[in-house]
Design a protein around this motif. Structure first.
Motif, short mmCIF file in Angstrom:
data_model
loop_
_atom_site.label_atom_id
_atom_site.label_comp_id
_atom_site.label_asym_id
_atom_site.label_seq_id
_atom_site.Cartn_x
_atom_site.Cartn_y
_atom_site.Cartn_z
N GLN A 1 -10.24 14.38 73.22
CA GLN A 1 -10.34 15.10 71.95
C GLN A 1 -11.62 15.93 71.93
O GLN A 1 -11.62 17.09 71.50
CB GLN A 1 -10.34 14.11 70.79
N ASP B 1 -10.26 12.01 65.81
CA ASP B 1 -9.23 11.14 65.24
C ASP B 1 -9.19 9.83 66.00
O ASP B 1 -8.57 9.73 67.06
CB ASP B 1 -7.88 11.86 65.29
N SER C 1 -5.79 8.15 66.82
CA SER C 1 -4.89 8.80 67.78
C SER C 1 -4.85 8.04 69.10
O SER C 1 -5.81 7.38 69.49
CB SER C 1 -5.37 10.24 68.03
N THR D 1 -10.21 3.57 69.52
CA THR D 1 -9.27 4.42 68.81
C THR D 1 -8.96 3.91 67.41
O THR D 1 -8.08 4.43 66.74
CB THR D 1 -7.95 4.53 69.59
#
Length: 290
Positions: free
Chosen positions: A41, A31, A34, A8
């Motif tokens: 996602q 992202d 995130s 991440t």
């Protein structure tokens, strides 16, 4: 290709889209800053593409290799996202061929007074029943309790429900003797169980009670329903009563979770009435047909 997996951490020069900003969902970067895992996602990105019609029903989506290259993530991340979409019924895997956009889900419920056969017809599908077997047996404990039997025999009826030649559900019904002695195999080829109870046995039906849940497919279930082991199944257990309050059938139904959904309608004014009915003896209500 750099494999970021579920990392991440933000990548140099990469920023998430502004809230409300129009983005190209095919090429939009994930992202990595995130807290939402990359696979989820990606799941949302592909789900959006399915909803806007990027691929047609029955069409193969991009391959795992193409998706991994496009979004710069590992094959493991791709598989997690695709598997979630398969479980939810949006995609269908075909061994050796790829991943395809699935047909819309078959839905039924208690909001209309007809059975699942007519629900299929209303959705433009051709329903069929395939009789797997029928035989007398000593009622299993759960069945005996539902039918209020004491060491009684029942007729077990096992059938597959198909829509346009695709397996949709697996029904196991139990009817007590001597009532079951009047049932003929020909009655079981034309419609749902309400049909053979009413037309085949001449019963006037009252209420039906359902318990709805979800289970993972066993090897036997998966083989019958032509799905994967441990894939989600919709389970409905239903006890049907005659107009005079006698239990006349116990049904155990399994439907492929990715192809089925069950609709229920609740009215606030009816909740109190149902509670009062449970506390006060009353005449059985007319059955809503499964």
């Amino acid at each position: 290709m750099t494999d970021h997996g579920d990392d991440t951490r933000p990548r140099p020069g990469e920023a998430p889209p502004r809230p409300g900003a129009a983005v190209d969902t095919v090429q939009a970067p994930l992202d990595r800053a995130s807290a939402v895992p990359l696979y989820h996602q990606l799941y949302l990105v592909i789900l959006n593409q399915l909803e806007v019609g990027t691929w047609a029903v029955g069409e193969a989506i991009s391959t795992e290799e193409e998706l991994a290259e496009r979004y710069d993530v590992s094959r493991t991340t791709i598989r997690q996202a695709l598997q979630q979409l398969v479980w939810e019924g949006y995609l269908q895997r075909r061994h050796g061929r790829g991943t395809f956009v699935a047909e819309p889900k078959v839905h039924h419920g208690t909001d209309q007074p007809f059975g699942v056969t007519l629900y299929l017809r209303a959705q433009g599908m051709r329903p069929q029943w395939r009789l797997l077997g029928m035989a007398p047996m000593l009622a299993p404990r759960r069945v005996a309790e539902a039918l209020r039997l004491h060491d009684g025999q029942v007729l077990e009826i096992r059938r597959l429900l198909l829509g346009d030649d695709e397996v949709i559900g697996f029904h196991t019904a139990y009817i007590p003797f001597p009532l079951a002695a009047r049932l003929q195999a020909s009655h079981l080829m034309e419609g749902n169980s309400f049909f053979h109870l009413e037309s085949g046995l001449g019963l006037k039906l009252g209420e039906s009670r359902r318990v709805i849940g979800a289970i993972a497919a066993s090897e036997t279930d998966a083989e019958l329903l032509e799905t994967e082991v441990d894939s989600p199944l919709l389970q409905i257990q239903r006890t049907t009563f005659s107009a005079d309050g006698r239990p006349v059938e116990f049904l155990h139904a399994l439907y492929r979770g990715g192809r089925s959904e069950y609709h229920l309608t609740s009215h606030a004014g009816g909740i109190t009435a149902d509670v009062q009915a449970a506390a006060t003896p009353s005449q059985p209500r007319t059955a809503k047909k499964e």
